[in-house]
Design a protein around this motif. Structure first.
Motif, PDB file in Angstrom:
ATOM      1  N   VAL A  88      35.072  42.137  38.017  1.00 47.91           N
ATOM      2  CA  VAL A  88      35.715  42.381  36.733  1.00 47.91           C
ATOM      3  C   VAL A  88      36.125  43.848  36.700  1.00 47.91           C
ATOM      4  N   THR A  89      37.421  44.085  36.551  1.00 49.63           N
ATOM      5  CA  THR A  89      37.939  45.450  36.603  1.00 49.63           C
ATOM      6  C   THR A  89      38.372  45.964  35.238  1.00 49.63           C
ATOM      7  N   GLY A  90      38.184  45.185  34.217  1.00 50.91           N
ATOM      8  CA  GLY A  90      38.558  45.593  32.864  1.00 50.91           C
ATOM      9  C   GLY A  90      38.001  44.578  31.897  1.00 50.91           C
ATOM     10  N   ASN A  91      38.750  44.267  30.850  1.00 55.72           N
ATOM     11  CA  ASN A  91      38.326  43.210  29.934  1.00 55.72           C
ATOM     12  C   ASN A  91      38.177  41.905  30.708  1.00 55.72           C
ATOM     13  N   ASN A  92      37.248  41.094  30.302  1.00 54.58           N
ATOM     14  CA  ASN A  92      36.948  39.870  31.034  1.00 54.58           C
ATOM     15  C   ASN A  92      38.000  38.804  30.744  1.00 54.58           C
ATOM     16  N   ASN A  96      42.119  40.633  34.945  1.00 52.04           N
ATOM     17  CA  ASN A  96      41.135  41.649  35.288  1.00 52.04           C
ATOM     18  C   ASN A  96      39.951  41.076  36.055  1.00 52.04           C
ATOM     19  N   ARG A  97      40.134  39.891  36.603  1.00 47.20           N
ATOM     20  CA  ARG A  97      39.094  39.271  37.431  1.00 47.20           C
ATOM     21  C   ARG A  97      39.690  38.943  38.800  1.00 47.20           C
ATOM     22  N   THR A  98      38.997  39.375  39.830  1.00 50.08           N
ATOM     23  CA  THR A  98      39.434  39.114  41.199  1.00 50.08           C
ATOM     24  C   THR A  98      38.290  38.475  41.968  1.00 50.08           C
ATOM     25  N   THR A 190      43.567  36.497  42.458  1.00 52.40           N
ATOM     26  CA  THR A 190      43.589  36.810  41.039  1.00 52.40           C
ATOM     27  C   THR A 190      44.652  35.928  40.394  1.00 52.40           C
ATOM     28  N   ASP A 192      46.920  35.066  36.436  1.00 50.50           N
ATOM     29  CA  ASP A 192      47.203  35.359  35.028  1.00 50.50           C
ATOM     30  C   ASP A 192      48.483  34.628  34.649  1.00 50.50           C
ATOM     31  N   ARG A 201      44.559  44.246  43.205  1.00 43.55           N
ATOM     32  CA  ARG A 201      44.363  45.679  43.080  1.00 43.55           C
ATOM     33  C   ARG A 201      43.983  46.308  44.427  1.00 43.55           C
TER      34      ARG A 201
END
Length: 217
Positions: A88-92, A96-98, A190, A192, A201
């Motif tokens: 998790v690199t930010g908000n869940n 932001n999930r890889t 990832t 979205d 990322r």
């Protein structure tokens, strides 16, 4: 700078040749788990006790679209003993999930799978297919995603579906990077809403590849 699709009108152009093949013994057990990039939490990585093959619907799609079989295999198959973790690199939320999954593929299987996937994605053989979703089927569009400058052979691609969540009529995009380190492979994923232009990322991709190269060296 994150990877991106090629310019408009050239969506299926093959990326430039990747890095040269490097030797590396297949890892398993604790060495493989240690080669997985540490997470930001204490959550233990998930280990596949048995192999996960294509489910019947994906298998049927592979038979109907043999040119896309390597892509479906990369998406749905999971080798026994593989190790994965979500980052998790930010908000869940989705973008932001890889997910990173590492596996040892001995006896030349890593190179065989890599060459087949590269031919399917960058050779223009697989540009789309129809997958039975139990509700009339869904059309998947497959496009290459260049990742220049990597030190290991890798194939990047994205898979688009025409519909996403209920509030996302623009569709969903899953972005993959399949990289080979000798007899090992690492798969990044990832996803979205397509409108958000998801991308993997580099701050996860680069250190993970370096870590696996060092472990397999």
């Amino acid at each position: 700078m994150a990877a991106s699709t090629s310019a408009a009108g050239d969506d299926h152009a093959a990326p430039p040749p990747g890095a040269a093949w490097r030797p590396g013994a297949a890892l398993s057990g604790e060495p493989l788990a240690t080669a997985l990039l540490p997470g930001s939490t204490a959550e233990a990585p998930a280990v596949a006790s048995t192999a996960t093959a294509l489910d019947p619907k994906a298998e049927a799609a592979a038979q109907q679209h043999p040119e896309c079989a390597p892509v479906l295999r990369a998406m749905f198959e999971r080798p026994a003993g593989s190790v994965r973790r979500w980052y998790v690199t930010g908000n869940n939320v989705l973008a932001n999930r890889t997910q990173i999954d590492v596996a040892g593929l001995a006896d030349g299987l890593s190179r065989e799978r890599f060459e087949a996937l590269r031919a399917a994605v960058t050779g223009g053989g697989c540009t789309g297919l129809r997958l039975d979703n139990g509700n009339g089927g869904v059309r998947l569009t497959v496009e290459p995603v260049p990742w220049p400058g990597l030190d290991v052979p890798a194939v990047g691609f994205q898979v688009r579906t025409p519909t996403g969540a209920v509030t996302s009529p623009g569709g969903l995009t899953r972005v993959y990077l399949w990289a080979a380190v000798g007899d090992n492979r690492v798969l990044f994923l990832t996803a979205d809403d397509t409108a958000h232009a998801p991308a993997l990322r580099p701050e996860l991709v680069t250190p993970q590849l370096k870590r696996l190269v060092a472990a397999a060296g």
